[in-house]
Design a protein around this motif. Structure first.
Motif, PDB file in Angstrom:
ATOM      1  N   TRP A   1      22.180  18.440  61.360  1.00 39.18           N
ATOM      2  CA  TRP A   1      23.971  18.450  60.941  1.00 39.18           C
ATOM      3  C   TRP A   1      24.559  17.790  62.059  1.00 39.18           C
ATOM      4  CZ3 TRP A   1      27.498  21.082  63.232  1.00 39.18           C
ATOM      5  CH2 TRP A   1      27.094  22.256  63.696  1.00 39.18           C
ATOM      6  N   LYS A   2      24.117  18.206  63.100  1.00 37.92           N
ATOM      7  CA  LYS A   2      25.121  18.167  64.134  1.00 37.92           C
ATOM      8  C   LYS A   2      25.412  16.510  64.999  1.00 37.92           C
ATOM      9  CE  LYS A   2      26.677  20.558  67.838  1.00 37.92           C
ATOM     10  NZ  LYS A   2      27.039  22.238  68.142  1.00 37.92           N
ATOM     11  N   GLY A   3      26.695  15.963  64.586  1.00 37.92           N
ATOM     12  CA  GLY A   3      26.259  14.646  65.137  1.00 37.92           C
ATOM     13  C   GLY A   3      25.993  13.864  64.130  1.00 37.92           C
TER      14      GLY A   3
ATOM     15  N   ILE B   1      25.979  27.720  62.435  1.00 43.44           N
ATOM     16  CA  ILE B   1      27.009  27.968  61.663  1.00 43.44           C
ATOM     17  C   ILE B   1      27.857  29.574  61.671  1.00 43.44           C
ATOM     18  CG2 ILE B   1      27.557  25.549  60.848  1.00 43.44           C
ATOM     19  CD1 ILE B   1      27.955  27.900  58.341  1.00 43.44           C
ATOM     20  N   LYS B   2      29.472  29.935  62.291  1.00 41.74           N
ATOM     21  CA  LYS B   2      30.290  31.455  61.455  1.00 41.74           C
ATOM     22  C   LYS B   2      30.639  32.203  60.732  1.00 41.74           C
ATOM     23  CE  LYS B   2      28.857  32.210  66.432  1.00 41.74           C
ATOM     24  NZ  LYS B   2      27.379  33.155  65.989  1.00 41.74           N
ATOM     25  N   PRO B   3      29.119  32.928  59.319  1.00 41.41           N
ATOM     26  CA  PRO B   3      30.643  33.429  58.600  1.00 41.41           C
ATOM     27  C   PRO B   3      32.170  32.817  57.847  1.00 41.41           C
ATOM     28  CG  PRO B   3      28.941  35.094  59.071  1.00 41.41           C
ATOM     29  CD  PRO B   3      29.166  33.816  60.446  1.00 41.41           C
TER      30      PRO B   3
ATOM     31  N   LYS C   1      36.596  24.490  60.540  1.00 42.62           N
ATOM     32  CA  LYS C   1      35.683  24.860  61.937  1.00 42.62           C
ATOM     33  C   LYS C   1      35.870  23.617  62.559  1.00 42.62           C
ATOM     34  CE  LYS C   1      34.792  26.528  66.088  1.00 42.62           C
ATOM     35  NZ  LYS C   1      35.663  27.142  67.514  1.00 42.62           N
ATOM     36  N   ASP C   2      36.652  22.592  63.389  1.00 38.73           N
ATOM     37  CA  ASP C   2      36.206  21.325  63.706  1.00 38.73           C
ATOM     38  C   ASP C   2      35.334  21.133  64.779  1.00 38.73           C
ATOM     39  OD1 ASP C   2      36.615  18.420  64.481  1.00 38.73           O
ATOM     40  OD2 ASP C   2      38.928  18.377  64.395  1.00 38.73           O
TER      41      ASP C   2
ATOM     42  N   GLN D   1      33.631  17.130  62.464  1.00 40.36           N
ATOM     43  CA  GLN D   1      33.053  17.159  61.418  1.00 40.36           C
ATOM     44  C   GLN D   1      33.709  18.910  60.666  1.00 40.36           C
ATOM     45  OE1 GLN D   1      28.398  17.422  62.507  1.00 40.36           O
ATOM     46  NE2 GLN D   1      28.796  16.308  60.232  1.00 40.36           N
ATOM     47  N   LEU D   2      33.875  19.045  59.974  1.00 33.49           N
ATOM     48  CA  LEU D   2      34.733  20.365  59.370  1.00 33.49           C
ATOM     49  C   LEU D   2      34.150  21.350  58.636  1.00 33.49           C
ATOM     50  CD1 LEU D   2      37.889  18.719  58.023  1.00 33.49           C
ATOM     51  CD2 LEU D   2      37.440  19.807  60.338  1.00 33.49           C
ATOM     52  N   ILE D   3      33.770  22.236  58.871  1.00 36.46           N
ATOM     53  CA  ILE D   3      33.045  23.555  58.541  1.00 36.46           C
ATOM     54  C   ILE D   3      33.644  24.709  58.075  1.00 36.46           C
ATOM     55  CG2 ILE D   3      30.497  25.060  59.131  1.00 36.46           C
ATOM     56  CD1 ILE D   3      29.735  22.654  61.878  1.00 36.46           C
ATOM     57  N   PHE D   4      33.589  25.500  56.981  1.00 40.53           N
ATOM     58  CA  PHE D   4      33.230  25.739  55.983  1.00 40.53           C
ATOM     59  C   PHE D   4      32.779  27.056  55.867  1.00 40.53           C
ATOM     60  CE2 PHE D   4      36.000  22.661  54.885  1.00 40.53           C
ATOM     61  CZ  PHE D   4      36.973  23.178  55.283  1.00 40.53           C
TER      62      PHE D   4
END
Lengths: 287, 287, 287
Positions: free
Chosen positions: A206-208, A229-231, A236-237, A241-244
């Motif tokens: 996923w990264k990049g 990733i963190k719960p 989080k950018d 990439q935006l992570i939920f």
């Protein structure tokens, strides 16, 4: 007149989560019933249909829950089948949180990236939450792929989507990093809906990633479904990439569930299932 | 101090109908218990007897319900047997709605025609509702006949009336139009208390009947118990005969049930069973 | 935000006594669950842990009850094991009223006579209430003896006190008036915690006893555990001996239980078990 919620739960202990959320959504009294089947549901629903009349009918409503979504769907059908003509109560299905969780996750991702005409992947997407997420992504105009460790299960999930929601999705088999990478090729967003404590998407994939702009994970038990990733990450950018994470999605899910329960009492003929609950989260998430 | 109702239900799911009605009758909190037997009732009743003292005892009360009237009567006996001296709570029995439904039906009919010294027939009157209706008609001074498809069952019903309420009633066998006509000969009123969807009284018999002035039907599932009447008819005048359908009777029944629950909290020593509930409906129906 | 109590009861019918007491202690809503095991408790506790966050967590709490104290202790352990870090709810154990009843009895006796360094006897003291009374007497500085009809059982009770509460007590066998008199030799106080309707302490032994100044009895079913006393006696002075019957102790027990439930909602991390509940009764009984 008190707002009374009839909680029909298919498990042997009625959900405390659903009850607390309903009280926090403004319900005055809950009648909790457990081990509910379609047969046992009907006389209980008669108990709300026939005790209040006319405009007062909207002060009683029904919530179908429990850990087994198929069992809940059968109870929902029995509840809807009990009504006749104008004599009905509003009813909501959210067994295992399937509707509110999937709706919250998709709303978060759809708010982060434009999905129209784009490819979206639901990892381990053959369960009730994954199938509903596929539906909601599709409502946003995305082309959806659902994956499973077995191609046969992924194809069965697609058949269920066609059958239940008249939706065409792609199936993909994901057994290792290479097949996950292949399934994500060209995708703009991914949602991991696998089992608790099961890592599905390696960081190396996923990264990049060239096209992946929004990532969501519903697994709150370490290790996370999306590696490293963190719960509590909420949009989080990470290098664009935006992570939920599951706690951020869970916070919205809770508000949606409360809001849906509250809406049940605005009329006596609402059926809040997958699509209707996604409409609520969309209105809700905008504000 | 909150008004707490202990709902003791003999069924595996406690009645939603009774709970909603109790809340609408002003109860603050209901403790719902299902699958209740005389044995399991006692420690639960101790839980209301010993938690509040003196004048506060009247803020807790007991409601016995469920679909099986005989099981409910056994629980009522156990509840009454738990009390000692001044330490008691008010209690009401309405298993299967037997008391409130019969009371509402008889009150409607007694308000439409003078029953004193007159013949009244309860069709298919050997069940719990029919037997209570017979009792209430008798309280109005009527001479009651109860019918069944079998003479033996009708006679057994009469024996139960004698045994439980010290009431003498006539038995009649009704198998067809001719025997129904014969049973109704000279009657001023009739109440049909048969099974759902079972027509008991043909239009050819009741329409234009020489003496029959008031007719009531408790069957809400088509076809009606009295042929070609409508469930919502409320003292509908058909050529001088006044007809009461199940929905009209049900509306009064609901008000009576709410009112009875409300009265439970006016003292700590009321026992609301058949006769007491008929007293309530009479007061209530007057106003 | 409503104060919600999750009632986890190990019996097949949840305690009405505990529910009414909780409502009278200011709880807004109770979610009652019966037949609870450590396994079934965990997801229910998650339902209060994950529905409210931060400072709101203290508006949900857990009450563990039922007639089996050992089963309740196992559930309490499971509840405490469900919490992680700051995500917890306050919880109270009072299976069979063990903590509040013993606490009320000891507080009454400790208020009547100075126990520091004195001998106190708990008759038939090997059950859950007796063992907790022994603990509380010890907290007051007394040297405690627990008795049983069998020396082996009395010694087993002492071993449990050592194991669970790190408390050293003496064991004594009491089979008849002579052995009871011997066990009470030099004692300043005695509490009878035997089975209902079982006389443990003959009047010939207690009346005019050289050292015995305070006597308590928890048995409300005649004959009394202490011969010829009355259940409502509250520090009744019989020739310089102060006597507390089960109704007087029960009145304080009820207030303590209400007060403990009320305190649960003052923070989200209280565990109210034996010692903590005795602290509450001491504060409470002073005022």
């Amino acid at each position: 007149m008190k707002k009374i919620l009839l909680q029909l739960d298919t498990d042997s202990q009625p959900s405390v989560f659903d009850a607390v959320t309903a009280y926090d959504g403004g319900v005055d009294r809950i009648l909790q019933h457990s081990s509910i089947t379609p047969e046992s549901a009907v006389p209980l629903v008669h108990g709300v249909m026939f005790t209040r009349g006319g405009d007062d009918l909207k002060n009683s409503a029904v919530f179908v829950g429990g850990s087994d979504v198929a069992a809940g769907e059968a109870v929902l059908d029995a509840v809807k089948g009990s009504f006749f003509g104008p004599v009905s109560n509003s009813v909501m299905l959210d067994s295992n949180g399937c509707n509110t969780t999937a709706a919250a996750a998709v709303a978060k991702i759809a708010g982060a990236v434009d999905l129209k005409g784009k490819k979206v992947v639901v990892l381990a997407g053959t369960g009730p939450v994954g199938l509903r997420a596929a539906l909601f992504f599709s409502e946003e105009g995305a082309n959806v792929t659902i994956t499973s460790r077995s191609m046969a299960k992924a194809e069965k999930g697609c058949a269920q989507l066609k059958d239940r929601f008249d939706l065409t999705a792609q199936a993909a088999e994901c057994k290792d990093a290479a097949s996950v990478a292949s399934a994500l090729d060209g995708a703009v967003a991914v949602l991991a809906t696998g089992a608790a404590g099961k890592m599905l998407l390696p960081e190396s994939v996923w990264k990049g990633h060239a096209t992946l702009k929004a990532l969501g994970d519903l697994n709150a038990v370490p290790p996370s479904g999306i590696e490293n990733i963190k719960p509590h990450w909420n949009a989080k950018d990470i290098d664009g990439q935006l992570i939920f994470g599951p706690i951020a999605i869970g916070g919205l899910k809770m508000k949606v569930q409360r809001s849906c329960v509250e809406r049940l009492f605005s009329a006596n003929d609402l059926v809040l299932d997958a699509r209707e609950i996604y409409e609520v989260v969309k209105e809700f998430h905008k504000n």
